[in-house]
Design a protein around this motif. Structure first.
Motif, PDB file in Angstrom:
ATOM      1  N   ALA A 215      57.067  -5.856  44.542  1.00 15.93           N
ATOM      2  CA  ALA A 215      57.851  -4.690  44.127  1.00 15.93           C
ATOM      3  C   ALA A 215      59.219  -4.681  44.804  1.00 15.93           C
ATOM      4  CB  ALA A 215      57.084  -3.409  44.453  1.00 15.93           C
ATOM      5  N   PHE A 216      59.267  -5.084  46.071  1.00 12.97           N
ATOM      6  CA  PHE A 216      60.544  -5.181  46.786  1.00 12.97           C
ATOM      7  C   PHE A 216      61.495  -6.133  46.065  1.00 12.97           C
ATOM      8  CE2 PHE A 216      62.688  -7.993  49.984  1.00 12.97           C
ATOM      9  CZ  PHE A 216      63.732  -7.137  50.297  1.00 12.97           C
ATOM     10  N   GLN A 217      60.965  -7.253  45.581  1.00 13.95           N
ATOM     11  CA  GLN A 217      61.810  -8.206  44.872  1.00 13.95           C
ATOM     12  C   GLN A 217      62.229  -7.665  43.497  1.00 13.95           C
ATOM     13  OE1 GLN A 217      60.302 -12.504  45.771  1.00 13.95           O
ATOM     14  NE2 GLN A 217      58.665 -11.086  46.372  1.00 13.95           N
ATOM     15  N   LEU A 218      61.363  -6.886  42.860  1.00 19.46           N
ATOM     16  CA  LEU A 218      61.768  -6.224  41.622  1.00 19.46           C
ATOM     17  C   LEU A 218      62.931  -5.278  41.882  1.00 19.46           C
ATOM     18  CD1 LEU A 218      58.274  -5.456  40.029  1.00 19.46           C
ATOM     19  CD2 LEU A 218      59.905  -7.209  39.310  1.00 19.46           C
ATOM     20  N   ASP A 219      62.892  -4.570  43.003  1.00 20.94           N
ATOM     21  CA  ASP A 219      64.019  -3.704  43.374  1.00 20.94           C
ATOM     22  C   ASP A 219      65.305  -4.518  43.515  1.00 20.94           C
ATOM     23  OD1 ASP A 219      63.019  -1.072  43.480  1.00 20.94           O
ATOM     24  OD2 ASP A 219      62.158  -1.392  45.472  1.00 20.94           O
ATOM     25  N   LEU A 220      65.203  -5.651  44.197  1.00 20.89           N
ATOM     26  CA  LEU A 220      66.395  -6.481  44.399  1.00 20.89           C
ATOM     27  C   LEU A 220      66.945  -6.979  43.062  1.00 20.89           C
ATOM     28  CD1 LEU A 220      65.390  -8.695  47.477  1.00 20.89           C
ATOM     29  CD2 LEU A 220      66.810  -6.637  47.461  1.00 20.89           C
ATOM     30  N   ILE A 221      66.067  -7.344  42.160  1.00 15.99           N
ATOM     31  CA  ILE A 221      66.496  -7.811  40.839  1.00 15.99           C
ATOM     32  C   ILE A 221      67.192  -6.681  40.088  1.00 15.99           C
ATOM     33  CG2 ILE A 221      65.644  -8.580  38.587  1.00 15.99           C
ATOM     34  CD1 ILE A 221      63.460 -10.140  40.209  1.00 15.99           C
ATOM     35  N   CYS A 222      66.622  -5.491  40.137  1.00 12.31           N
ATOM     36  CA  CYS A 222      67.259  -4.334  39.486  1.00 12.31           C
ATOM     37  C   CYS A 222      68.628  -4.061  40.096  1.00 12.31           C
ATOM     38  CB  CYS A 222      66.370  -3.100  39.617  1.00 12.31           C
ATOM     39  SG  CYS A 222      64.871  -3.130  38.605  1.00 12.31           S
ATOM     40  N   ASP A 223      68.717  -4.112  41.422  1.00 19.01           N
ATOM     41  CA  ASP A 223      69.990  -3.841  42.090  1.00 19.01           C
ATOM     42  C   ASP A 223      71.083  -4.773  41.581  1.00 19.01           C
ATOM     43  OD1 ASP A 223      68.770  -1.893  43.637  1.00 19.01           O
ATOM     44  OD2 ASP A 223      68.554  -3.178  45.411  1.00 19.01           O
ATOM     45  N   ARG A 224      70.779  -6.068  41.505  1.00 10.34           N
ATOM     46  CA  ARG A 224      71.799  -7.024  41.088  1.00 10.34           C
ATOM     47  C   ARG A 224      72.111  -6.904  39.597  1.00 10.34           C
ATOM     48  NH1 ARG A 224      69.741  -8.150  45.469  1.00 10.34           N
ATOM     49  NH2 ARG A 224      70.614  -9.556  47.034  1.00 10.34           N
ATOM     50  N   THR A 225      71.100  -6.654  38.805  1.00  9.48           N
ATOM     51  CA  THR A 225      71.327  -6.477  37.372  1.00  9.48           C
ATOM     52  C   THR A 225      72.274  -5.319  37.123  1.00  9.48           C
ATOM     53  OG1 THR A 225      69.110  -7.328  36.921  1.00  9.48           O
ATOM     54  CG2 THR A 225      70.197  -6.114  35.146  1.00  9.48           C
ATOM     55  N   GLU A 226      72.055  -4.226  37.838  1.00  7.00           N
ATOM     56  CA  GLU A 226      72.911  -3.043  37.666  1.00  7.00           C
ATOM     57  C   GLU A 226      74.301  -3.279  38.219  1.00  7.00           C
ATOM     58  OE1 GLU A 226      72.673   1.766  38.515  1.00  7.00           O
ATOM     59  OE2 GLU A 226      71.323   0.423  39.583  1.00  7.00           O
ATOM     60  N   ALA A 227      74.401  -3.829  39.432  1.00  9.11           N
ATOM     61  CA  ALA A 227      75.694  -3.998  40.086  1.00  9.11           C
ATOM     62  C   ALA A 227      76.605  -4.952  39.319  1.00  9.11           C
ATOM     63  CB  ALA A 227      75.497  -4.506  41.512  1.00  9.11           C
ATOM     64  N   LEU A 228      76.024  -5.962  38.681  1.00  4.69           N
ATOM     65  CA  LEU A 228      76.823  -6.985  37.995  1.00  4.69           C
ATOM     66  C   LEU A 228      76.954  -6.734  36.493  1.00  4.69           C
ATOM     67  CD1 LEU A 228      75.404 -10.122  39.849  1.00  4.69           C
ATOM     68  CD2 LEU A 228      77.554  -8.913  40.293  1.00  4.69           C
TER      69      LEU A 228
END
Length: 392
Positions: A215-228
């Motif tokens: 789940a932590f890695q899913l958060d990281l993926i969401c963060d980058r998808t949104e930021a970029l």
């Protein structure tokens, strides 16, 4: 194509022209048929099955039986595969073509396949898979994921290989368990998302890590998808963690993923909780099915039948109503077209003519019984007709 029942409805003729469905009309009298018309004999017609998570470069299909060896676990299977693949001629054009042919007989004409890219192979696997697909002369279609099966950061040069694959037409790049394989989730994801930004490709990342680590890695993926600003370009393969965290945590993740149009693919693994598909639907998170590897150095199992994977998912998820059975079937057919570059995939005028015929009463029956695919059509061409073989 004469006398078929699209999605189990009234009998109709489906008119095909230049690989496209040109019309769906009331059935003509048999005496008016041309000799070249295909007799559907009242069979159920459905959009072709989409294999949204394959590894068509890895199989030993058609070779003598290969006994299971090596160690278990992701890292152990990687080591075993690396030790034996050259000996078996994997990847190879002939083997890959056999695998694709087998999948076609099960009604699949649209694919998304992960293809290994690593220092030992370079881009050779992608070249082999493209050659095998080309041998079908446009009748099947595939999007390729350049896949770093041996890790991204722990093998020098892999990021460059992924970048080169994307620069030369791979529609997606892959990743693999940034925390447990590379032990650097931030570093792996930063490298992958930089390639996405630079090359305009998608990301289709294997994520096996369980529970809160996943789940932590899913958060990281969401963060980058949104930021970029990369919404709509990320798919999570497997994503076991989503079904393992508590309902509140899952709701938070799904809300973000729905907003970012992040999707999932599943192989309906046994002994693990299935993707909570109703929650995915409520959040607007798409999902589709795939076979994963079949008869490879990871496991001797697999038939190449993605409809069988959908059946496994439905049964394990206690899917029983007509509405829900049809929903699962659509996840294996019409709604999965987007994973292979065919968002309009269906039996509809103007859609590419990818479909199959089977002896089933209705769509629900087709999922529950998974009967043989009698006729398979790819881009308007008959690729498989079991009835001809029966007559012979």
């Amino acid at each position: 194509m004469r006398d078929v029942r699209p999605w189990g409805g009234d009998r109709a003729d489906i008119l095909l022209a230049d690989g496209v469905i040109a019309g769906i009309v009331e059935p003509a009298e048999r005496g008016t048929w041309a000799e070249t018309d295909l007799d559907g004999a009242g069979l159920l017609a459905l959009p072709s099955i989409v294999n949204a998570h394959a590894h068509v470069d890895k199989s030993w299909w058609g070779l003598p039986w290969q006994s299971y060896g090596g160690e278990g676990g992701t890292d152990g299977r990687i080591r075993h595969e690396r030790a034996r693949r050259d000996e078996l001629g994997i990847p190879g054009v002939d083997i890959t073509t056999r695998v694709l042919t087998e999948m076609v007989t099960h009604g699949t004409t649209l694919f998304r396949s992960h293809v290994d890219v690593d220092p030992g192979l370079g881009q050779r696997g992608i070249e082999i898979v493209r050659e095998a697909v080309a041998s079908f002369d446009g009748a099947i279609e595939m999007e390729i994921v350049a896949f770093p099966q041996d890790g991204v950061l722990r093998r020098p040069g892999v990021l460059d290989l992924l970048d080169d694959a994307a620069a030369h037409g791979a529609e997606h790049i892959g990743g693999l368990d940034p925390a447990s394989i590379d032990r650097d989730p931030v570093g792996q994801l930063d490298g992958l998302f930089a390639i996405m930004e630079r090359r305009g490709c998608g990301l289709d990342i294997h994520l096996h890590d369980p529970g809160e680590l996943g789940a932590f890695q899913l958060d990281l993926i969401c963060d980058r998808t949104e930021a970029l600003g990369l919404a709509g370009r990320v798919n999570i393969a497997h994503g076991f963690a989503l079904a393992q965290v508590d309902a509140g945590r899952r709701a938070e993740l799904l809300a973000r993923m729905g907003e970012l149009r992040i999707t999932f693919t599943t192989v309906a693994p046994l002994r693990l909780p299935q993707l909570p598909w109703r929650e995915l639907d409520a959040a607007g998170v798409g999902f589709a099915f795939g076979t994963d590897g079949i008869r490879d150095l990871w496991s001797p199992y697999g038939t190449g039948d993605t409809l069988g994977i959908a059946w496994q998912f439905a049964r394990a998820s206690s899917v029983v109503t007509d509405e829900d059975l049809t929903r699962v079937l659509r996840a294996a057919t019409s709604e999965a077209g987007v994973y292979a570059g065919r968002p309009d995939h269906d039996i509809a005028v103007g859609a590419a003519a990818h479909l199959f015929l089977t002896d089933a009463e209705n769509p629900m029956d087709a999922l529950v019984r998974t009967p043989p695919r009698q006729v398979v059509i790819g881009a308007g061409r008959v690729l498989h007709d079991a009835r001809v073989a029966d007559r012979d």
